[in-house]
Design a protein around this motif. Sequence first.
Motif, PDB file in Angstrom:
ATOM      1  N   TRP A 154       0.804  -1.213   0.000  1.00 43.96           N
ATOM      2  CA  TRP A 154       0.000   0.000   0.000  1.00 43.96           C
ATOM      3  C   TRP A 154       0.838   1.265   0.000  1.00 43.96           C
ATOM      4  CZ3 TRP A 154       0.686   3.466   3.896  1.00 43.96           C
ATOM      5  CH2 TRP A 154       1.298   3.007   5.068  1.00 43.96           C
ATOM      6  N   TYR A 155       2.045   1.227   0.605  1.00 44.92           N
ATOM      7  CA  TYR A 155       2.848   2.448   0.690  1.00 44.92           C
ATOM      8  C   TYR A 155       3.422   2.871  -0.657  1.00 44.92           C
ATOM      9  CZ  TYR A 155       6.625  -1.021   1.012  1.00 44.92           C
ATOM     10  OH  TYR A 155       7.470  -2.081   0.779  1.00 44.92           O
ATOM     11  N   LEU A 156       3.339   1.975  -1.667  1.00 43.45           N
ATOM     12  CA  LEU A 156       3.799   2.335  -3.008  1.00 43.45           C
ATOM     13  C   LEU A 156       2.682   2.927  -3.863  1.00 43.45           C
ATOM     14  CD1 LEU A 156       6.078  -0.741  -3.875  1.00 43.45           C
ATOM     15  CD2 LEU A 156       6.771   1.498  -3.001  1.00 43.45           C
ATOM     16  N   THR A 157       1.460   2.713  -3.475  1.00 41.78           N
ATOM     17  CA  THR A 157       0.328   3.207  -4.264  1.00 41.78           C
ATOM     18  C   THR A 157      -0.447   4.313  -3.576  1.00 41.78           C
ATOM     19  OG1 THR A 157      -1.082   1.463  -3.340  1.00 41.78           O
ATOM     20  CG2 THR A 157       0.066   0.985  -5.409  1.00 41.78           C
ATOM     21  N   LYS A 158      -0.276   4.458  -2.273  1.00 44.99           N
ATOM     22  CA  LYS A 158      -1.012   5.465  -1.512  1.00 44.99           C
ATOM     23  C   LYS A 158      -0.046   6.472  -0.907  1.00 44.99           C
ATOM     24  CE  LYS A 158      -4.470   1.970  -0.327  1.00 44.99           C
ATOM     25  NZ  LYS A 158      -5.422   2.392  -1.380  1.00 44.99           N
ATOM     26  N   GLY A 159      -0.562   7.587  -0.502  1.00 42.89           N
ATOM     27  CA  GLY A 159       0.264   8.595   0.134  1.00 42.89           C
ATOM     28  C   GLY A 159       0.587   8.230   1.570  1.00 42.89           C
ATOM     29  N   CYS A 160       1.492   9.001   2.152  1.00 38.99           N
ATOM     30  CA  CYS A 160       1.906   8.757   3.536  1.00 38.99           C
ATOM     31  C   CYS A 160       1.160   9.657   4.526  1.00 38.99           C
ATOM     32  CB  CYS A 160       3.414   8.980   3.673  1.00 38.99           C
ATOM     33  SG  CYS A 160       4.414   7.811   2.709  1.00 38.99           S
ATOM     34  N   GLY A 161       0.194  10.425   4.036  1.00 35.53           N
ATOM     35  CA  GLY A 161      -0.607  11.266   4.923  1.00 35.53           C
ATOM     36  C   GLY A 161      -1.824  10.522   5.429  1.00 35.53           C
ATOM     37  N   PRO A 162      -2.768  11.252   6.014  1.00 40.48           N
ATOM     38  CA  PRO A 162      -4.009  10.616   6.502  1.00 40.48           C
ATOM     39  C   PRO A 162      -4.687   9.825   5.378  1.00 40.48           C
ATOM     40  CG  PRO A 162      -3.865  12.887   7.222  1.00 40.48           C
ATOM     41  CD  PRO A 162      -2.756  12.675   6.250  1.00 40.48           C
ATOM     42  N   PRO A 163      -5.233   8.676   5.677  1.00 36.71           N
ATOM     43  CA  PRO A 163      -5.531   8.113   7.016  1.00 36.71           C
ATOM     44  C   PRO A 163      -4.383   7.334   7.665  1.00 36.71           C
ATOM     45  CG  PRO A 163      -6.426   6.680   5.330  1.00 36.71           C
ATOM     46  CD  PRO A 163      -5.810   7.830   4.607  1.00 36.71           C
ATOM     47  N   VAL A 164      -3.191   7.383   7.122  1.00 38.79           N
ATOM     48  CA  VAL A 164      -2.061   6.681   7.726  1.00 38.79           C
ATOM     49  C   VAL A 164      -1.710   7.344   9.052  1.00 38.79           C
ATOM     50  CG1 VAL A 164       0.332   5.970   7.417  1.00 38.79           C
ATOM     51  CG2 VAL A 164      -1.200   6.045   5.446  1.00 38.79           C
ATOM     52  N   SER A 165      -1.380   6.519  10.038  1.00 31.58           N
ATOM     53  CA  SER A 165      -1.022   7.054  11.353  1.00 31.58           C
ATOM     54  C   SER A 165       0.164   8.001  11.228  1.00 31.58           C
ATOM     55  CB  SER A 165      -0.676   5.911  12.305  1.00 31.58           C
ATOM     56  OG  SER A 165      -1.763   5.013  12.429  1.00 31.58           O
ATOM     57  N   SER A 166       0.126   9.075  11.988  1.00 29.78           N
ATOM     58  CA  SER A 166       1.178  10.093  11.899  1.00 29.78           C
ATOM     59  C   SER A 166       2.541   9.574  12.341  1.00 29.78           C
ATOM     60  CB  SER A 166       0.785  11.305  12.756  1.00 29.78           C
ATOM     61  OG  SER A 166       0.584  10.910  14.111  1.00 29.78           O
ATOM     62  N   ASN A 167       2.538   8.607  13.257  1.00 33.30           N
ATOM     63  CA  ASN A 167       3.832   8.090  13.725  1.00 33.30           C
ATOM     64  C   ASN A 167       4.505   7.183  12.689  1.00 33.30           C
ATOM     65  OD1 ASN A 167       1.854   6.157  14.015  1.00 33.30           O
ATOM     66  ND2 ASN A 167       2.827   5.197  15.791  1.00 33.30           N
ATOM     67  N   LEU A 168       3.804   6.848  11.602  1.00 32.50           N
ATOM     68  CA  LEU A 168       4.379   6.020  10.557  1.00 32.50           C
ATOM     69  C   LEU A 168       4.652   6.803   9.272  1.00 32.50           C
ATOM     70  CD1 LEU A 168       2.301   2.714  10.896  1.00 32.50           C
ATOM     71  CD2 LEU A 168       4.654   3.123  11.621  1.00 32.50           C
ATOM     72  N   THR A 169       4.506   8.107   9.342  1.00 28.24           N
ATOM     73  CA  THR A 169       4.719   8.908   8.139  1.00 28.24           C
ATOM     74  C   THR A 169       6.160   8.793   7.643  1.00 28.24           C
ATOM     75  OG1 THR A 169       2.998  10.472   8.815  1.00 28.24           O
ATOM     76  CG2 THR A 169       4.587  11.226   7.176  1.00 28.24           C
ATOM     77  N   SER A 170       7.109   8.936   8.563  1.00 30.39           N
ATOM     78  CA  SER A 170       8.520   8.861   8.163  1.00 30.39           C
ATOM     79  C   SER A 170       8.886   7.453   7.678  1.00 30.39           C
ATOM     80  CB  SER A 170       9.423   9.269   9.327  1.00 30.39           C
ATOM     81  OG  SER A 170       9.242   8.390  10.437  1.00 30.39           O
ATOM     82  N   ALA A 171       8.311   6.417   8.322  1.00 29.28           N
ATOM     83  CA  ALA A 171       8.579   5.051   7.892  1.00 29.28           C
ATOM     84  C   ALA A 171       8.035   4.814   6.481  1.00 29.28           C
ATOM     85  CB  ALA A 171       7.958   4.059   8.875  1.00 29.28           C
ATOM     86  N   CYS A 172       6.859   5.347   6.206  1.00 28.86           N
ATOM     87  CA  CYS A 172       6.289   5.203   4.870  1.00 28.86           C
ATOM     88  C   CYS A 172       7.151   5.907   3.826  1.00 28.86           C
ATOM     89  CB  CYS A 172       4.866   5.784   4.874  1.00 28.86           C
ATOM     90  SG  CYS A 172       4.072   5.803   3.255  1.00 28.86           S
ATOM     91  N   GLN A 173       7.628   7.090   4.164  1.00 29.20           N
ATOM     92  CA  GLN A 173       8.484   7.825   3.232  1.00 29.20           C
ATOM     93  C   GLN A 173       9.812   7.105   3.008  1.00 29.20           C
ATOM     94  OE1 GLN A 173       8.705  11.649   5.165  1.00 29.20           O
ATOM     95  NE2 GLN A 173       6.723  12.336   4.358  1.00 29.20           N
ATOM     96  N   GLN A 174      10.375   6.525   4.049  1.00 25.03           N
ATOM     97  CA  GLN A 174      11.625   5.769   3.882  1.00 25.03           C
ATOM     98  C   GLN A 174      11.416   4.534   3.007  1.00 25.03           C
ATOM     99  OE1 GLN A 174      13.747   4.904   7.515  1.00 25.03           O
ATOM    100  NE2 GLN A 174      13.286   6.912   8.380  1.00 25.03           N
ATOM    101  N   ALA A 175      10.276   3.872   3.162  1.00 27.56           N
ATOM    102  CA  ALA A 175      10.000   2.702   2.330  1.00 27.56           C
ATOM    103  C   ALA A 175       9.856   3.104   0.861  1.00 27.56           C
ATOM    104  CB  ALA A 175       8.731   2.003   2.823  1.00 27.56           C
ATOM    105  N   LYS A 176       9.186   4.219   0.610  1.00 24.14           N
ATOM    106  CA  LYS A 176       9.076   4.727  -0.757  1.00 24.14           C
ATOM    107  C   LYS A 176      10.456   5.072  -1.325  1.00 24.14           C
ATOM    108  CE  LYS A 176       4.439   6.816  -0.664  1.00 24.14           C
ATOM    109  NZ  LYS A 176       3.914   6.273  -1.942  1.00 24.14           N
TER     110      LYS A 176
END
Length: 287
Positions: A154-176
């Motif tokens: 999902w982190y490759l097709t969706k954004g890292c903002g809401p509804p994603v938890s705020s504490n995982l924003t940086s983790a999502c960006q690092q995975a991208k």
Amino acid sequence: MFSGKLKLPWWFKLSWRNPKVLPILFVFEFPFTVACLALFGIADPDTYRTSLWQEGSIHGWNSDPIEIMYSYANYKPIPVPAPWNQFITDWNVVICVLSMFILLAKVVMYITEIFPPVISAIVHGVLTIFYIVSITQQAASDYSDPDHPSTIPWYLTKGCGPPVSSNLTSACQQAKASFSVTCVMSALFFTYTVFSIISAIPTKAQKAEALSDDTEDVESPKSYFDDKQFEYELDQIPQTPRSPAFPQTPMTPRTVAFNTLDGKMASKPKNSLPLRHHISMGTEVYK
């Protein structure tokens, strides 16, 4: 006996079509290799992988990691989907470390002019395959839960903002970012491979040069005959006094002096050196 000039294979002597391209590729590769090491080093061993998996299950985007635990508890284990498997994290760390080592090695080899296109094509072809494997594993599907199938994380097709938890924003960006760097490295090594293959195909001038080198090797004396000539010249050197063919004692000024003092020589040899007189010798030496 080893002698003569070492003959290199023709493919080792092939030169690059445009030698200025390689340094440009080296400079371009270095920052992405460092970024690859940093990103996957942070992700190892499980900094955010399971958290992203769990976040996707909360929103119904992929399977639930708890179901995997239940399957093992019920003795019906389900394999961990490829995007969330520890294997892909370890694989990425290994190929990044390998890429940095090869980068340093090939820069040194290029400077010392021992980095032919054929070796470059093989090395970069293998690295391209390694990074393609990484891409396919990072973007693999997750069908372990039939109710929540996932064709791509999902982190490759969706954004890292809401509804994603705020504490995982940086983790999502690092995975991208990790996936993007992997794609760039794969494209870069594919470029290396294509350029190396083009340079590894000999031109007409290079073929003519290789043919002339082979002709010179045929016309030049063989190293075997050079060795035989060297052995023949050694045989012509006179034997030393200690050899079996020269058993007599050599005549040196010192032996002449001792033989004279012992009375073993009736007359003074023609080419002997005169003895130095000392007051302790008396006059009987010269009688």
